[in-house]
Scaffold this active site. Structure first.
Site, PDB file in Angstrom:
ATOM      1  N   ALA A 145      -3.405  14.776   5.554  1.00 34.09           N
ATOM      2  CA  ALA A 145      -3.229  13.480   6.229  1.00 34.09           C
ATOM      3  C   ALA A 145      -2.223  12.625   5.482  1.00 34.09           C
ATOM      4  O   ALA A 145      -2.303  12.496   4.259  1.00 34.09           O
ATOM      5  CB  ALA A 145      -4.569  12.748   6.300  1.00 34.09           C
ATOM      6  N   ASN A 161      -5.115   7.275  -6.022  1.00 37.07           N
ATOM      7  CA  ASN A 161      -5.805   8.535  -5.680  1.00 37.07           C
ATOM      8  C   ASN A 161      -5.031   9.767  -6.155  1.00 37.07           C
ATOM      9  O   ASN A 161      -4.676  10.638  -5.380  1.00 37.07           O
ATOM     10  CB  ASN A 161      -6.135   8.616  -4.178  1.00 37.07           C
ATOM     11  N   HIS A 207       3.452  14.350   1.534  1.00 34.81           N
ATOM     12  CA  HIS A 207       2.880  15.664   1.196  1.00 34.81           C
ATOM     13  C   HIS A 207       4.018  16.669   1.358  1.00 34.81           C
ATOM     14  O   HIS A 207       4.883  16.484   2.225  1.00 34.81           O
ATOM     15  CB  HIS A 207       1.765  16.045   2.177  1.00 34.81           C
ATOM     16  N   HIS A 257       0.877  -1.191   0.000  1.00 37.52           N
ATOM     17  CA  HIS A 257       0.000   0.000   0.000  1.00 37.52           C
ATOM     18  C   HIS A 257       0.903   1.226   0.000  1.00 37.52           C
ATOM     19  O   HIS A 257       1.489   1.578   1.019  1.00 37.52           O
ATOM     20  CB  HIS A 257      -0.907  -0.006   1.228  1.00 37.52           C
ATOM     21  N   LYS A 302      -9.059  -0.278  -5.783  1.00 38.73           N
ATOM     22  CA  LYS A 302      -9.114   0.352  -4.458  1.00 38.73           C
ATOM     23  C   LYS A 302     -10.407   1.144  -4.310  1.00 38.73           C
ATOM     24  O   LYS A 302     -10.686   2.038  -5.099  1.00 38.73           O
ATOM     25  CB  LYS A 302      -7.910   1.287  -4.313  1.00 38.73           C
ATOM     26  N   ASP A 329       1.438   2.533   3.507  1.00 37.76           N
ATOM     27  CA  ASP A 329       0.598   3.725   3.345  1.00 37.76           C
ATOM     28  C   ASP A 329       1.466   4.985   3.420  1.00 37.76           C
ATOM     29  O   ASP A 329       1.027   6.022   3.902  1.00 37.76           O
ATOM     30  CB  ASP A 329      -0.544   3.784   4.366  1.00 37.76           C
ATOM     31  N   HIS A 375      -4.707  -0.656   5.762  1.00 41.03           N
ATOM     32  CA  HIS A 375      -4.169   0.088   6.914  1.00 41.03           C
ATOM     33  C   HIS A 375      -5.068  -0.005   8.155  1.00 41.03           C
ATOM     34  O   HIS A 375      -5.553   0.994   8.665  1.00 41.03           O
ATOM     35  CB  HIS A 375      -3.884   1.553   6.566  1.00 41.03           C
ATOM     36  N   HIS A 399     -10.535   1.295   1.773  1.00 40.12           N
ATOM     37  CA  HIS A 399     -10.278   2.239   2.864  1.00 40.12           C
ATOM     38  C   HIS A 399     -11.533   2.197   3.732  1.00 40.12           C
ATOM     39  O   HIS A 399     -12.532   2.828   3.419  1.00 40.12           O
ATOM     40  CB  HIS A 399     -10.024   3.652   2.327  1.00 40.12           C
ATOM     41  N   ARG A 409       2.270   9.414  -5.751  1.00 43.90           N
ATOM     42  CA  ARG A 409       1.932  10.740  -6.293  1.00 43.90           C
ATOM     43  C   ARG A 409       2.338  10.879  -7.751  1.00 43.90           C
ATOM     44  O   ARG A 409       2.482   9.917  -8.464  1.00 43.90           O
ATOM     45  CB  ARG A 409       2.576  11.866  -5.444  1.00 43.90           C
ATOM     46  N   HIS A 422       1.690   5.287  -1.690  1.00 39.01           N
ATOM     47  CA  HIS A 422       1.321   6.475  -2.492  1.00 39.01           C
ATOM     48  C   HIS A 422       2.588   7.049  -3.110  1.00 39.01           C
ATOM     49  O   HIS A 422       3.504   7.464  -2.388  1.00 39.01           O
ATOM     50  CB  HIS A 422       0.659   7.531  -1.604  1.00 39.01           C
TER      51      HIS A 422
HETATM   52  O1  DOR Z   1      -3.258   9.509   5.722  1.00 41.76           O
HETATM   53  C1  DOR Z   1      -3.602   9.171   4.601  1.00 41.76           C
HETATM   54  N1  DOR Z   1      -3.047   9.732   3.518  1.00 41.76           N
HETATM   55  N2  DOR Z   1      -4.548   8.266   4.481  1.00 41.76           N
HETATM   56  C2  DOR Z   1      -5.078   7.946   3.284  1.00 41.76           C
HETATM   57  O2  DOR Z   1      -5.957   7.135   3.233  1.00 41.76           O
HETATM   58  C3  DOR Z   1      -4.626   8.635   2.053  1.00 41.76           C
HETATM   59  C4  DOR Z   1      -3.289   9.185   2.224  1.00 41.76           C
HETATM   60  C5  DOR Z   1      -2.927  10.173   1.154  1.00 41.76           C
HETATM   61  O3  DOR Z   1      -3.154   9.889  -0.028  1.00 41.76           O
HETATM   62  O4  DOR Z   1      -2.376  11.215   1.482  1.00 41.76           O
HETATM   63 ZN    ZN Z   2      -3.315   5.015   1.488  1.00 44.06          ZN
END
Ligand code: DOR
Ligand code: ZN
Length: 336
Positions: free
Chosen positions: A256, A40, A244, A12, A95, A240, A168, A134, A16, A14
């Site tokens: 988040a 996402n 950012h 899992h 997902k 996960d 998660h 999720h 970007r 990300h």
């Molecule tokens: O904390 C998180 N950040 N939880 C998620 O489900 C998505 C993720 C994100 O894409 O930033």
């Molecule tokens: Zn995630």
């Protein structure tokens, strides 16, 4: 002491897009053999063309590192059987996000009407495409995951041949659900094994530990640790890792996500060693995922050593990792 992990997998992740992808893809690819890449983006990954072009951008960003991005699609209830057939060989899972529950999930599912979801879930079950979820309701933030368990149960009962991964997980309720349904599995992050809500908000607020689902109570973390450290056959590592830019984290309206990819393996080794569970790390970070998803990763041997490792404060002046500026007791010695 030195240990060797055979083809670690992050189920899992990300990655970007754009500059952030260029920064973080090499960091995952350095130590993992593969990772399941979340869809996402803005807009989300919803077509075969999206999957193909995103995969190409990832391969370009990871450079010379040997790493397999396992692609996913963003769940939509209007996917046709023809489309799912055409895309199934290019993705590892689909997902599902409840609408608006987390970062870039606005186009997710509203209301969990089984009639609406059934056509796509039925085809996924037939085609053996796993469903990753999720699992949070729109309720009180500490209760969202526990409140979602009946929805997992409804999905598991209605689609007994569908592989369903509770992503998660953060609660003892989700851990308990694992053993009630043959077709329910789970990923567990690094941060949810280390922290509770106390580390996030018990003292001065720690924005770099703020994520969804939010870290819960000590007894929840204990339940997660119990299955992770024992490498319960239905749980797998999924970081996960959700980078950012620093200014989006250290801000009112903090985004988040905890960025853990570059430190995940040393931090897992530290945790498993502290708990006398190093022998189970291979199953947790690779073997269970191979069996659950039926994948055979590329060969990559990661050797870890228990010697001090100073975690960078920030990567490329942009993204702050978990344990920034702290020393952890394991480091990556070599990757072969
Ligand atoms: O904390 C998180 N950040 N939880 C998620 O489900 C998505 C993720 C994100 O894409 O930033
Ligand atoms: Zn995630």
């Amino acid at each position: 002491m030195v240990i060797s992990i055979d083809s670690p997998l992050d189920m899992h992740l990300h990655l970007r897009d754009g500059r952030m992808l260029d920064i973080v893809a090499p960091l995952s690819a350095e130590t993992f053999a593969g990772g399941m890449v979340m869809p996402n983006l803005v807009p989300p990954v919803t077509s075969r063309e999206d999957v193909r072009s995103y995969r190409k951008r990832i391969l370009k960003a990871q450079g010379d590192e040997r790493f397999v991005p396992y692609m996913t699609l963003f769940f939509r209830s209007d996917y046709t059987p023809e489309f799912l057939h055409s895309v199934k060989d290019e993705i590892l899972a689909i997902k599902l996000y409840p609408a608006g529950i987390t970062t870039n999930s606005e186009g997710g599912v509203k209301g969990f009407d089984i009639e609406e979801l059934s056509p796509v879930l039925g085809v996924m079950s037939d085609l053996k495409i796993p469903l990753c979820v999720h699992g949070e309701t729109g309720g009180f933030v500490m209760d969202r995951e526990a409140e979602f368990i009946p929805i997992y149960e409804m999905l598991a009962k209605n689609f007994p041949d569908l592989t369903i991964v509770m992503e998660h997980i953060t609660t003892k309720e989700a851990v308990a659900a694992l053993d009630r349904y043959d077709n329910l599995y789970a990923t567990i992050t690094l941060h949810h094994l280390y922290i509770t809500l106390d580390e996030v908000a018990g003292g001065l607020l720690q924005p770099h530990l703020f994520c969804k689902p939010i870290a819960k109570r000590p007894e929840d973390r204990d339940a997660l640790s119990n299955v992770a450290l024992n490498a319960h056959p239905k749980v797998m590592f999924g970081s996960d890792s959700a980078p950012h830019p620093r200014e989006k984290k250290e801000a009112p309206g903090c985004a988040a996500g905890v960025f853990t990819a570059p430190i995940a393996l040393p931090a897992l080794a530290q945790l498993f060693e502290r708990n006398g569970a190093l022998d189970n790390l291979q199953a947790f970070v690779s073997d269970n995922a191979r069996r659950i998803y039926g994948i055979e990763p590329i060969e990559k041997e990661v050797v870890l050593e228990n010697s001090p490792y100073l975690v960078p404060e920030i990567y490329e002046g942009t993204v702050v990792p978990m344990f920034a500026g702290q020393t952890i007791s394991w480091r990556v010695l070599s990757v072969g």
